[in-house]
Scaffold this active site. Sequence first.
Site, short mmCIF file in Angstrom:
data_model
loop_
_atom_site.label_atom_id
_atom_site.label_comp_id
_atom_site.label_asym_id
_atom_site.label_seq_id
_atom_site.Cartn_x
_atom_site.Cartn_y
_atom_site.Cartn_z
N ASP A 1 85.52 -93.62 34.95
CA ASP A 1 86.59 -93.33 34.00
C ASP A 1 86.71 -91.83 33.92
O ASP A 1 85.70 -91.13 33.79
CB ASP A 1 86.22 -93.87 32.60
CG ASP A 1 86.20 -95.38 32.60
OD1 ASP A 1 87.18 -95.99 33.06
OD2 ASP A 1 85.20 -95.95 32.13
N GLU B 1 68.55 -98.88 33.65
CA GLU B 1 69.51 -97.79 33.93
C GLU B 1 69.26 -96.58 33.03
O GLU B 1 69.00 -96.73 31.84
CB GLU B 1 70.92 -98.34 33.69
CG GLU B 1 72.02 -97.36 33.99
CD GLU B 1 73.39 -98.03 33.94
OE1 GLU B 1 73.59 -99.08 34.58
OE2 GLU B 1 74.26 -97.49 33.24
N PHE C 1 80.81 -97.66 21.59
CA PHE C 1 80.75 -98.00 23.03
C PHE C 1 81.58 -99.25 23.32
O PHE C 1 82.27 -99.34 24.32
CB PHE C 1 79.31 -98.32 23.45
CG PHE C 1 78.46 -97.11 23.61
CD1 PHE C 1 79.01 -95.86 23.82
CD2 PHE C 1 77.08 -97.22 23.58
CE1 PHE C 1 78.22 -94.73 23.97
CE2 PHE C 1 76.27 -96.11 23.72
CZ PHE C 1 76.84 -94.86 23.91
N HIS D 1 69.69 -106.39 33.99
CA HIS D 1 69.80 -104.94 34.18
C HIS D 1 69.92 -104.32 32.79
O HIS D 1 70.90 -104.59 32.08
CB HIS D 1 71.03 -104.63 35.03
CG HIS D 1 71.24 -103.17 35.31
ND1 HIS D 1 70.56 -102.48 36.29
CD2 HIS D 1 72.06 -102.26 34.73
CE1 HIS D 1 70.96 -101.22 36.30
NE2 HIS D 1 71.87 -101.06 35.36
N SER E 1 65.89 -104.61 36.19
CA SER E 1 66.13 -103.21 36.53
C SER E 1 66.54 -102.45 35.27
O SER E 1 66.93 -103.06 34.27
CB SER E 1 67.22 -103.11 37.61
OG SER E 1 68.35 -103.87 37.24
C1 LIG Z 1 76.93 -101.82 35.78
C2 LIG Z 1 77.89 -100.71 35.45
C3 LIG Z 1 77.55 -99.40 35.77
C4 LIG Z 1 78.42 -98.35 35.50
N1 LIG Z 1 78.08 -97.07 35.87
C5 LIG Z 1 78.97 -96.07 35.72
C6 LIG Z 1 78.67 -94.75 36.19
O1 LIG Z 1 77.59 -94.49 36.71
N2 LIG Z 1 79.61 -93.80 36.04
C7 LIG Z 1 80.84 -94.05 35.48
O2 LIG Z 1 81.67 -93.13 35.41
N3 LIG Z 1 81.15 -95.28 35.02
C8 LIG Z 1 80.24 -96.29 35.13
N4 LIG Z 1 80.55 -97.55 34.68
C9 LIG Z 1 81.83 -97.77 33.99
C10 LIG Z 1 82.98 -98.05 34.97
O3 LIG Z 1 83.22 -96.94 35.77
C11 LIG Z 1 84.20 -98.41 34.15
O4 LIG Z 1 84.04 -99.66 33.55
C12 LIG Z 1 85.52 -98.29 34.86
O5 LIG Z 1 86.57 -98.38 33.89
C13 LIG Z 1 85.79 -99.39 35.89
O6 LIG Z 1 84.99 -99.27 36.98
P1 LIG Z 1 84.95 -100.43 38.10
O7 LIG Z 1 84.09 -99.94 39.17
O8 LIG Z 1 84.66 -101.73 37.49
O9 LIG Z 1 86.50 -100.39 38.55
P2 LIG Z 1 87.42 -101.37 39.37
O10 LIG Z 1 86.68 -102.50 39.96
O11 LIG Z 1 88.22 -100.51 40.27
O12 LIG Z 1 88.38 -101.98 38.23
C14 LIG Z 1 89.03 -101.13 37.30
C15 LIG Z 1 90.28 -101.83 36.78
O13 LIG Z 1 91.26 -101.88 37.80
C16 LIG Z 1 91.67 -103.22 38.05
N5 LIG Z 1 91.89 -103.33 39.51
C17 LIG Z 1 90.96 -103.29 40.48
N6 LIG Z 1 91.54 -103.39 41.70
C18 LIG Z 1 92.88 -103.48 41.48
C19 LIG Z 1 94.02 -103.62 42.32
N7 LIG Z 1 93.89 -103.64 43.66
N8 LIG Z 1 95.25 -103.69 41.74
C20 LIG Z 1 95.39 -103.66 40.38
N9 LIG Z 1 94.34 -103.53 39.53
C21 LIG Z 1 93.11 -103.45 40.07
C22 LIG Z 1 90.52 -104.08 37.55
O14 LIG Z 1 90.94 -105.39 37.20
C23 LIG Z 1 90.05 -103.28 36.35
O15 LIG Z 1 90.87 -103.52 35.25
C24 LIG Z 1 79.68 -98.62 34.88
C25 LIG Z 1 80.01 -99.94 34.54
C26 LIG Z 1 79.13 -100.98 34.80
C27 LIG Z 1 79.51 -102.38 34.41
#
Ligand SMILES: Cc1cc2nc3c(=O)[nH]c(=O)nc-3n(C[C@H](O)[C@H](O)[C@H](O)COP(=O)(O)OP(=O)(O)OC[C@H]3O[C@@H](n4cnc5c(N)ncnc54)[C@H](O)[C@@H]3O)c2cc1C
Length: 275
Positions: free
Chosen positions: A100, A9, A207, A257, A7
Amino acid sequence: MAQPNFSIEFFPPKTADGVEKLRATRGRLAALNPAYFSVTFGAGGTTQKGTLDTVLEMRAEGLAAAPHLSCIGGDEPSIREILQQYQANDIRKLVALRGDMPSGYGLGGSFRYASELVEFIRKETGDWFWIDVAAYPEMHPQARSPQDDLQNFARKIQAGANAAITQYFYNADAYFQFIEAAAKIGIHTPIVPGIMPITNFTQLMRFSDMCGAEIPRWIRLKLASYGDDSASIKAFGLDVVSKLCEQLLAGGAPGLHFYSMNQSEPVTQIWQRLV
Ligand SMILES: Cc1cc2nc3c(=O)[nH]c(=O)nc-3n(C[C@H](O)[C@H](O)[C@H](O)COP(=O)(O)OP(=O)(O)OC[C@H]3O[C@@H](n4cnc5c(N)ncnc54)[C@H](O)[C@@H]3O)c2cc1C
């Protein structure tokens, strides 16, 4: 063995020129016949409309396209509205993220973590969407420890995610170790490696500092030694990343991906070495 899913992105372009360029890029990449394209979603309102517009335009061209959806700074009504828009357009797959916030924004909003977004999507829309989430073989930079991060990843799967895409990395061992650790706690959902082509040293370092991806010392030194010689950087990057992909697929990765950065050539060149 099942054919691995490839895939690609994109990010939603911000200018009319960017929109035109992306049209040309995806025309070239569509010829590779990827399983789907995904389109990122900016936190803080930056490119949210662009995500849906881009996905819809691609779907109108007959391409499989999935939007990302990030929740930080959003509240339930705004996320509900987006989900309803996606459903109304018969979108069945999305990538659910925390996101973020751009600097200068507070956290705010109804969601703290991606697991809460996944939970909300399932509560609101049942099994309508196939949900991918993010995984971090080298640990998310804000996590307390790799073990904690893995448990937090598990929360997203338990909340109803179907599969995951990883942050990019250049150490295949980090991926395989993550898969093993996940399996040990009962996670067997597909975890697809995210692949970042190497084309520009300065950009890659920037990055990687932000997202916590390690550039191994030997790669860093080699890239730095090329200075402004962009052709050598690209040729070396192509070798390194193609070999990484081969290793990942040979070790059982369910797909790849590609973070295309809206460029067709780097992904195409790697792809051609793999097929
Ligand atoms: C494949 C991919 C696609 C992405 N696409 C985008 C995008 O389209 N737009 C964008 O803005 N960003 C995107 N990102 C970046 C992403 O948003 C960031 O990496 C962000 O900092 C974390 O997102 P996450 O969904 O992994 O967060 P989470 O899974 O919520 O984790 C974030 C942090 O919080 C911690 N955490 C999670 N749950 C808990 C809990 N219950 N208690 C305490 N700590 C916890 C985790 O260990 C981690 O350190 C992408 C990243 C990847 C890998």
